[in-house]
Scaffold this motif. Structure first.
Motif, mmCIF file in Angstrom:
data_model
loop_
_atom_site.group_PDB
_atom_site.id
_atom_site.type_symbol
_atom_site.label_atom_id
_atom_site.label_comp_id
_atom_site.label_asym_id
_atom_site.label_seq_id
_atom_site.Cartn_x
_atom_site.Cartn_y
_atom_site.Cartn_z
ATOM 1 N N ARG A 1 -7.424 -68.030 -11.604
ATOM 2 C CA ARG A 1 -6.100 -68.618 -11.440
ATOM 3 C C ARG A 1 -5.094 -67.913 -12.339
ATOM 4 N NH1 ARG A 1 -6.455 -73.107 -13.911
ATOM 5 N NH2 ARG A 1 -4.499 -73.594 -14.952
ATOM 6 N N HIS A 2 -3.949 -67.550 -11.752
ATOM 7 C CA HIS A 2 -2.894 -66.851 -12.499
ATOM 8 C C HIS A 2 -1.587 -67.611 -12.297
ATOM 9 C CE1 HIS A 2 -5.659 -63.352 -12.697
ATOM 10 N NE2 HIS A 2 -5.931 -63.674 -11.443
ATOM 11 N N HIS A 3 -1.123 -68.310 -13.336
ATOM 12 C CA HIS A 3 0.126 -69.067 -13.238
ATOM 13 C C HIS A 3 1.244 -68.318 -13.950
ATOM 14 C CE1 HIS A 3 2.944 -72.251 -12.852
ATOM 15 N NE2 HIS A 3 2.949 -72.558 -14.138
ATOM 16 N N ARG A 4 2.266 -67.969 -13.202
ATOM 17 C CA ARG A 4 3.402 -67.192 -13.711
ATOM 18 C C ARG A 4 2.928 -65.985 -14.527
ATOM 19 N NH1 ARG A 4 6.173 -72.509 -15.553
ATOM 20 N NH2 ARG A 4 7.412 -73.114 -13.746
ATOM 21 N N PRO A 5 2.051 -65.179 -13.978
ATOM 22 C CA PRO A 5 1.552 -64.023 -14.742
ATOM 23 C C PRO A 5 2.677 -63.024 -15.021
ATOM 24 C CG PRO A 5 0.968 -63.802 -12.427
ATOM 25 C CD PRO A 5 1.564 -65.178 -12.582
ATOM 26 N N LYS A 6 2.607 -62.401 -16.169
ATOM 27 C CA LYS A 6 3.617 -61.408 -16.531
ATOM 28 C C LYS A 6 2.933 -60.099 -16.932
ATOM 29 C CE LYS A 6 6.938 -64.855 -18.171
ATOM 30 N NZ LYS A 6 7.760 -65.332 -19.310
ATOM 31 N N PRO A 7 3.331 -58.984 -16.300
ATOM 32 C CA PRO A 7 4.302 -58.855 -15.209
ATOM 33 C C PRO A 7 3.667 -59.226 -13.863
ATOM 34 C CG PRO A 7 3.503 -56.702 -15.820
ATOM 35 C CD PRO A 7 2.852 -57.670 -16.769
ATOM 36 N N PHE A 8 4.319 -60.102 -13.117
ATOM 37 C CA PHE A 8 3.755 -60.648 -11.881
ATOM 38 C C PHE A 8 3.403 -59.562 -10.877
ATOM 39 C CE2 PHE A 8 4.824 -61.926 -7.475
ATOM 40 C CZ PHE A 8 3.738 -62.752 -7.234
ATOM 41 N N ILE A 9 4.343 -58.670 -10.581
ATOM 42 C CA ILE A 9 4.110 -57.669 -9.532
ATOM 43 C C ILE A 9 2.941 -56.771 -9.885
ATOM 44 C CG2 ILE A 9 5.083 -55.620 -8.419
ATOM 45 C CD1 ILE A 9 7.780 -57.018 -8.370
ATOM 46 N N GLU A 10 2.876 -56.297 -11.123
ATOM 47 C CA GLU A 10 1.804 -55.390 -11.518
ATOM 48 C C GLU A 10 0.435 -56.073 -11.440
ATOM 49 O OE1 GLU A 10 4.673 -55.668 -12.875
ATOM 50 O OE2 GLU A 10 5.493 -53.682 -13.355
ATOM 51 N N ILE A 11 0.359 -57.330 -11.874
ATOM 52 C CA ILE A 11 -0.918 -58.047 -11.849
ATOM 53 C C ILE A 11 -1.336 -58.341 -10.412
ATOM 54 C CG2 ILE A 11 -2.065 -60.206 -12.495
ATOM 55 C CD1 ILE A 11 -0.342 -60.206 -15.031
ATOM 56 N N ALA A 12 -0.375 -58.733 -9.568
ATOM 57 C CA ALA A 12 -0.684 -58.989 -8.162
ATOM 58 C C ALA A 12 -1.161 -57.722 -7.471
ATOM 59 C CB ALA A 12 0.547 -59.554 -7.456
ATOM 60 N N GLN A 13 -0.483 -56.626 -7.726
ATOM 61 C CA GLN A 13 -0.883 -55.356 -7.109
ATOM 62 C C GLN A 13 -2.259 -54.902 -7.595
ATOM 63 O OE1 GLN A 13 2.243 -52.509 -7.810
ATOM 64 N NE2 GLN A 13 3.621 -53.427 -6.294
ATOM 65 N N SER A 14 -2.551 -55.122 -8.872
ATOM 66 C CA SER A 14 -3.853 -54.746 -9.410
ATOM 67 C C SER A 14 -4.968 -55.532 -8.736
ATOM 68 C CB SER A 14 -3.881 -54.984 -10.923
ATOM 69 O OG SER A 14 -5.157 -54.729 -11.465
ATOM 70 N N SER A 15 -4.762 -56.815 -8.553
ATOM 71 C CA SER A 15 -5.746 -57.652 -7.863
ATOM 72 C C SER A 15 -5.957 -57.169 -6.435
ATOM 73 C CB SER A 15 -5.270 -59.111 -7.862
ATOM 74 O OG SER A 15 -6.108 -59.908 -7.062
ATOM 75 N N PHE A 16 -4.861 -56.890 -5.754
ATOM 76 C CA PHE A 16 -4.922 -56.431 -4.363
ATOM 77 C C PHE A 16 -5.644 -55.098 -4.258
ATOM 78 C CE2 PHE A 16 -3.105 -54.231 -0.689
ATOM 79 C CZ PHE A 16 -3.219 -55.198 0.306
ATOM 80 N N ARG A 17 -5.301 -54.159 -5.140
ATOM 81 C CA ARG A 17 -5.946 -52.832 -5.103
ATOM 82 C C ARG A 17 -7.427 -52.922 -5.426
ATOM 83 N NH1 ARG A 17 -1.088 -50.697 -7.652
ATOM 84 N NH2 ARG A 17 -2.132 -51.056 -9.646
ATOM 85 N N SER A 18 -7.826 -53.940 -6.190
ATOM 86 C CA SER A 18 -9.236 -54.129 -6.530
ATOM 87 C C SER A 18 -10.038 -54.726 -5.381
ATOM 88 C CB SER A 18 -9.362 -55.033 -7.761
ATOM 89 O OG SER A 18 -8.767 -54.432 -8.896
ATOM 90 N N GLY A 19 -9.352 -55.067 -4.293
ATOM 91 C CA GLY A 19 -10.038 -55.609 -3.130
ATOM 92 C C GLY A 19 -10.269 -57.102 -3.186
ATOM 93 N N HIS A 20 -9.631 -57.792 -4.136
ATOM 94 C CA HIS A 20 -9.796 -59.239 -4.251
ATOM 95 C C HIS A 20 -8.983 -59.943 -3.173
ATOM 96 C CE1 HIS A 20 -10.908 -59.086 -8.824
ATOM 97 N NE2 HIS A 20 -11.592 -58.226 -8.088
ATOM 98 N N ARG A 21 -9.522 -61.029 -2.638
ATOM 99 C CA ARG A 21 -8.727 -61.868 -1.757
ATOM 100 C C ARG A 21 -7.662 -62.562 -2.598
ATOM 101 N NH1 ARG A 21 -12.853 -64.755 2.625
ATOM 102 N NH2 ARG A 21 -13.028 -62.900 3.954
ATOM 103 N N CYS A 22 -6.435 -62.545 -2.113
ATOM 104 C CA CYS A 22 -5.318 -63.072 -2.894
ATOM 105 C C CYS A 22 -4.713 -64.292 -2.203
ATOM 106 C CB CYS A 22 -4.241 -62.003 -3.066
ATOM 107 S SG CYS A 22 -4.799 -60.526 -3.957
#
Length: 268
Positions: free
Chosen positions: A34-55
């Motif tokens: 769980r990631h609530h208001r992660p900073k930096p949001f875009i970079e963390i979201a992109q990292s998760s996506f590039r790692s192949g995680h379901r988002c």
């Protein structure tokens, strides 16, 4: 009721109301992050996506699109992306709906939280078709294959019992392996005992789904010409039976002499 995923899941929220829903979702998905208001949001979201995680994003679709647009590749390689409104009324499979399993995943989530699944793709899926993929050492006896199959059956039955989709046991529509195992006595005996046709695929065919494997083995590649047998065979078999894309329902399990995996596809 639990929501199962063979792939790691990251849940993102940007509001307090959204975080409350994220906590609820995390309880339904053991192992989800769980990631609530992660900073930096875009970079963390992109990292998760590039790692192949379901988002799973609990926010507007516009925010998700702007965040992920620079790292999108194609529907065959991108992981499933789900968007949910902060009130938990609507669940939208935004990306990789069919190939990445987002549609089925969204249906699971929607039923678990009593929400409406909003599918915007041209075709929705209905009846799940499950297939078994197996790999084994040359001369592997049934004594190693049968217990492995029974172990997986117990795990799958437990998973669907906890699932929001169904409370019935899993039935399998096919058994599959690489064509090098066409004369493997143990596999043939297992196929006969289960009354399942043994579907065989070449290494070239198995490589067509290597982007869906939970892991790639260089050792297996050197031996047979593809990066995995059990998972790839199960995926190829499910697609062969339905004519539709498949996903892993249970990643590779193994014992001393054999490997096994379960794939799922949906009959239109």
């Amino acid at each position: 009721m639990k929501v199962k995923s063979a792939t790691p899941v990251d849940i993102f929220s940007l509001t307090d109301q959204g975080d409350a829903l994220a906590v609820r979702l995390q309880m339904l998905m053991p192992g989800a992050s769980r990631h609530h208001r992660p900073k930096p949001f875009i970079e963390i979201a992109q990292s998760s996506f590039r790692s192949g995680h379901r988002c799973i994003f609990i926010c507007s679709t516009g925010i998700v699109i702007r965040a992920l647009a620079p790292v999108l590749r194609d529907k065959y390689r991108d992981p499933a992306v789900i968007v949910i409104d902060q009130s938990g009324n609507y669940v939208i499979p935004l990306l990789s709906g069919h190939e990445g399993g987002a549609v089925a995943f969204a249906h699971d989530i929607a039923q678990a939280i009593s929400a409406q699944c909003v599918v915007t793709s041209a075709m929705d899926y209905s009846r799940p078709i499950y297939t078994i993929g197996m790999g084994c050492e040359r001369g592997c006896p049934l004594a190693f294959l049968q217990p492995l199959f029974e172990q997986v059956c117990r795990e799958m039955d437990a998973a669907v019992t906890d699932s929001a989709v169904t409370d019935s046991a899993v039935t399998y529509s096919g058994l599959a392996s690489i064509d090098l195992k066409a004369d493997e006595a143990g596999l043939l005996e297992l196929s006969k005992s289960l009354n399942l046709e043994l579907h065989l695929f070449s290494a070239i065919e198995l490589r067509q789904v290597e982007h869906l494997l939970s892991e790639k083995s260089e050792i297996v590649f050197k031996e047979v010409g593809c990066y995995g047998v059990a998972e790839a065979a199960a995926l190829c078999c499910a697609t062969k039976l339905t004519g539709m894309p498949a996903e892993l329902a249970l990643p590779k399990q193994k014992n001393a002499r054999a490997t096994i995996a379960v794939a799922r596809s949906y009959a239109p």
